[in-house]
Enzyme design. Structure first.
Site, PDB file in Angstrom:
ATOM      1  N   ASN A  39      23.155  -7.082 -37.811  1.00  0.00           N
ATOM      2  CA  ASN A  39      22.278  -6.601 -36.731  1.00  0.00           C
ATOM      3  C   ASN A  39      23.102  -6.540 -35.451  1.00  0.00           C
ATOM      4  O   ASN A  39      23.348  -7.559 -34.824  1.00  0.00           O
ATOM      5  CB  ASN A  39      21.091  -7.564 -36.575  1.00  0.00           C
ATOM      6  CG  ASN A  39      20.205  -7.212 -35.389  1.00  0.00           C
ATOM      7  OD1 ASN A  39      20.305  -6.112 -34.835  1.00  0.00           O
ATOM      8  ND2 ASN A  39      19.345  -8.135 -35.001  1.00  0.00           N
ATOM      9  N   TRP A  40      23.482  -5.321 -35.070  1.00  0.00           N
ATOM     10  CA  TRP A  40      24.338  -5.159 -33.878  1.00  0.00           C
ATOM     11  C   TRP A  40      23.553  -5.229 -32.570  1.00  0.00           C
ATOM     12  O   TRP A  40      24.149  -5.195 -31.493  1.00  0.00           O
ATOM     13  CB  TRP A  40      25.114  -3.837 -33.979  1.00  0.00           C
ATOM     14  CG  TRP A  40      26.472  -4.017 -34.583  1.00  0.00           C
ATOM     15  CD1 TRP A  40      26.837  -4.964 -35.502  1.00  0.00           C
ATOM     16  CD2 TRP A  40      27.645  -3.252 -34.301  1.00  0.00           C
ATOM     17  NE1 TRP A  40      28.168  -4.827 -35.820  1.00  0.00           N
ATOM     18  CE2 TRP A  40      28.683  -3.778 -35.087  1.00  0.00           C
ATOM     19  CE3 TRP A  40      27.910  -2.161 -33.473  1.00  0.00           C
ATOM     20  CZ2 TRP A  40      29.978  -3.266 -35.066  1.00  0.00           C
ATOM     21  CZ3 TRP A  40      29.203  -1.638 -33.446  1.00  0.00           C
ATOM     22  CH2 TRP A  40      30.219  -2.193 -34.233  1.00  0.00           C
ATOM     23  N   LYS A  41      22.225  -5.273 -32.673  1.00  0.00           N
ATOM     24  CA  LYS A  41      21.399  -5.296 -31.458  1.00  0.00           C
ATOM     25  C   LYS A  41      21.851  -4.162 -30.519  1.00  0.00           C
ATOM     26  O   LYS A  41      22.192  -3.084 -30.998  1.00  0.00           O
ATOM     27  CB  LYS A  41      21.475  -6.682 -30.809  1.00  0.00           C
ATOM     28  CG  LYS A  41      21.168  -7.792 -31.827  1.00  0.00           C
ATOM     29  CD  LYS A  41      20.987  -9.143 -31.213  1.00  0.00           C
ATOM     30  CE  LYS A  41      20.705 -10.155 -32.320  1.00  0.00           C
ATOM     31  NZ  LYS A  41      20.386 -11.495 -31.835  1.00  0.00           N
ATOM     32  N   HIS A 101      11.666  -8.614 -35.109  1.00  0.00           N
ATOM     33  CA  HIS A 101      12.698  -9.523 -34.597  1.00  0.00           C
ATOM     34  C   HIS A 101      12.142 -10.285 -33.395  1.00  0.00           C
ATOM     35  O   HIS A 101      11.380  -9.729 -32.595  1.00  0.00           O
ATOM     36  CB  HIS A 101      13.944  -8.720 -34.204  1.00  0.00           C
ATOM     37  CG  HIS A 101      15.114  -9.603 -33.940  1.00  0.00           C
ATOM     38  ND1 HIS A 101      15.260 -10.304 -32.771  1.00  0.00           N
ATOM     39  CD2 HIS A 101      16.175  -9.942 -34.720  1.00  0.00           C
ATOM     40  CE1 HIS A 101      16.369 -11.027 -32.839  1.00  0.00           C
ATOM     41  NE2 HIS A 101      16.941 -10.823 -34.003  1.00  0.00           N
ATOM     42  N   GLU A 108      13.354 -10.989 -30.670  1.00  0.00           N
ATOM     43  CA  GLU A 108      13.638 -10.369 -29.366  1.00  0.00           C
ATOM     44  C   GLU A 108      12.627  -9.263 -29.061  1.00  0.00           C
ATOM     45  O   GLU A 108      12.416  -8.922 -27.890  1.00  0.00           O
ATOM     46  CB  GLU A 108      15.088  -9.846 -29.347  1.00  0.00           C
ATOM     47  CG  GLU A 108      16.081 -11.006 -29.269  1.00  0.00           C
ATOM     48  CD  GLU A 108      17.445 -10.731 -29.855  1.00  0.00           C
ATOM     49  OE1 GLU A 108      17.798  -9.558 -30.091  1.00  0.00           O
ATOM     50  OE2 GLU A 108      18.172 -11.716 -30.100  1.00  0.00           O
ATOM     51  N   GLU A 129      14.186 -16.660 -39.298  1.00  0.00           N
ATOM     52  CA  GLU A 129      15.074 -16.824 -38.151  1.00  0.00           C
ATOM     53  C   GLU A 129      14.431 -17.754 -37.127  1.00  0.00           C
ATOM     54  O   GLU A 129      13.601 -17.305 -36.312  1.00  0.00           O
ATOM     55  CB  GLU A 129      15.342 -15.478 -37.474  1.00  0.00           C
ATOM     56  CG  GLU A 129      16.061 -14.478 -38.336  1.00  0.00           C
ATOM     57  CD  GLU A 129      16.851 -13.477 -37.504  1.00  0.00           C
ATOM     58  OE1 GLU A 129      18.056 -13.388 -37.702  1.00  0.00           O
ATOM     59  OE2 GLU A 129      16.265 -12.822 -36.628  1.00  0.00           O
ATOM     60  N   GLY A 139      21.668 -16.825 -31.680  1.00  0.00           N
ATOM     61  CA  GLY A 139      22.657 -16.678 -30.611  1.00  0.00           C
ATOM     62  C   GLY A 139      23.014 -17.967 -29.890  1.00  0.00           C
ATOM     63  O   GLY A 139      23.631 -17.935 -28.822  1.00  0.00           O
ATOM     64  N   SER A 177      22.606 -17.728 -35.932  1.00  0.00           N
ATOM     65  CA  SER A 177      23.928 -18.352 -35.790  1.00  0.00           C
ATOM     66  C   SER A 177      24.680 -18.533 -37.113  1.00  0.00           C
ATOM     67  O   SER A 177      25.430 -19.489 -37.281  1.00  0.00           O
ATOM     68  CB  SER A 177      23.813 -19.693 -35.056  1.00  0.00           C
ATOM     69  OG  SER A 177      23.402 -19.474 -33.713  1.00  0.00           O
ATOM     70  N   GLY A 205      23.806 -11.658 -36.464  1.00  0.00           N
ATOM     71  CA  GLY A 205      23.966 -10.982 -35.185  1.00  0.00           C
ATOM     72  C   GLY A 205      25.413 -11.053 -34.724  1.00  0.00           C
ATOM     73  O   GLY A 205      26.275 -10.276 -35.156  1.00  0.00           O
ATOM     74  N   GLY A 206      25.703 -12.007 -33.851  1.00  0.00           N
ATOM     75  CA  GLY A 206      27.014 -12.105 -33.212  1.00  0.00           C
ATOM     76  C   GLY A 206      28.202 -12.040 -34.167  1.00  0.00           C
ATOM     77  O   GLY A 206      29.183 -11.333 -33.901  1.00  0.00           O
TER      78      GLY A 206
HETATM   79  P1  PGA Z   1      22.844 -14.416 -34.303  1.00  0.00           P
HETATM   80  O1  PGA Z   1      21.624 -13.383 -34.340  1.00  0.00           O
HETATM   81  O2  PGA Z   1      23.508 -14.358 -35.650  1.00  0.00           O
HETATM   82  O3  PGA Z   1      23.726 -13.914 -33.192  1.00  0.00           O
HETATM   83  O4  PGA Z   1      22.259 -15.762 -34.045  1.00  0.00           O
HETATM   84  C1  PGA Z   1      20.817 -13.262 -35.491  1.00  0.00           C
HETATM   85  C2  PGA Z   1      19.702 -12.309 -35.244  1.00  0.00           C
HETATM   86  O5  PGA Z   1      19.191 -12.247 -34.101  1.00  0.00           O
HETATM   87  O6  PGA Z   1      19.277 -11.588 -36.156  1.00  0.00           O
END
Ligand code: PGA
Length: 253
Positions: A17-19, A105, A107, A172, A178, A210, A231-232
């Site tokens: 997930n590159w956001k 998600h 966010e 999640e 993050g 994470s 994500g990251g």
């Molecule tokens: P993260 O993000 O791996 O950077 O914690 C995961 C996500 O939001 O799907």
């Protein structure tokens, strides 16, 4: 509660997930390189790249006809078309060759999406032939007050109407996204079991929050965990390749 043995459904997913990150050159080069890294990967491991939707065609153009890398989107609208400025529908994603879509998600939930919205988006995705990746998870305060399972059950109640083989759940914990913090393996197992107890033992449940090269072996090695939403640590080719190699190693064990 009966939990299916890990071998019963041996498919695994790694979803990048590159956001809101990237640009056309980065998306192109990443898609090409990650796909090339999948040539010797078992067919039971699905790797999915979710760049910003604007760059989906750029990613697709980087991939050969017989690509192994699947593409995903980070959101869709619940309606197929209409006066919804700025939105993208599930059939539009499907027409672009996209196979997966993340819905709910945290966010996006933080910006007002509720459980009903998430279920409607997931249903629209299924209708369009996409695989929704439905995100659920508790806030820090819920975790601290040991309300994780209660929160999950609230978020999942609206999903019971959907066919459980047509979606993936991503557990999640919001406080783990993050932050570099992760739940213990016992907590991940408990949450995944709670999800399967509501939606059915055949439901594929991924973990997200994470995930990185340092913790992937332990998390992906849990029998209840069908993969990861990353994500990251998905942003760089090298780190994604490490995660792919880790998943492959576990699947061979
Ligand atoms: P993260 O993000 O791996 O950077 O914690 C995961 C996500 O939001 O799907």
């Amino acid at each position: 509660m009966a939990i299916s043995p890990p071998m019963k459904n041996n498919r695994r997913w790694l979803i990048a997930n590159w956001k809101m990150h990237g640009n056309p050159v980065r998306v192109h080069d990443y898609a090409y390189a990650v796909n090339a890294a999948l040539s010797a990967v078992p067919a039971t491991l699905e790797v999915v790249f979710c760049p910003p939707a604007l760059y989906s065609a750029t990613a697709m153009a980087a991939l050969p006809h017989n690509r192994r890398l699947q593409l995903g989107a980070q959101n869709c609208h619940a309606f197929a078309e209409g006066a919804h400025t700025g939105e993208i529908s599930a059939p539009m994603l499907a027409e672009m060759g996209i196979a997966y879509v993340i819905v709910g998600h945290s966010e996006r939930r933080a910006r007002g999406e509720n459980d009903g919205d998430v279920a409607a988006k997931a249903a629209a995705a299924i209708d369009a032939g996409l695989m929704p990746v439905i995100c659920v998870g508790e806030q820090a305060a819920d975790y601290e007050s040991k309300r994780t399972e209660a929160v999950l059950k609230e978020q999942l109640a609206v999903l019971k109407q959907l066919p459980s083989t047509r979606y993936l759940i991503a557990y999640e914990p919001v406080w783990a996204i993050g932050t570099g913090k992760t739940p213990s393996s016992a907590e991940i197992i408990a949450a995944h079991r709670a999800i399967k107890s509501v939606l059915g033992s055949e439901t594929a449940v991924l973990y997200g929050g994470s995930v990185n090269a340092g913790n992937a072996k332990e998390i992906l090695g849990l029998a209840e965990v069908s993969g990861a939403l990353i994500g990251g640590a998905s942003l760089e080719v090298a780190s994604m390749k490490t995660l792919i190699a880790t998943a492959c190693g576990i699947m061979k064990e």
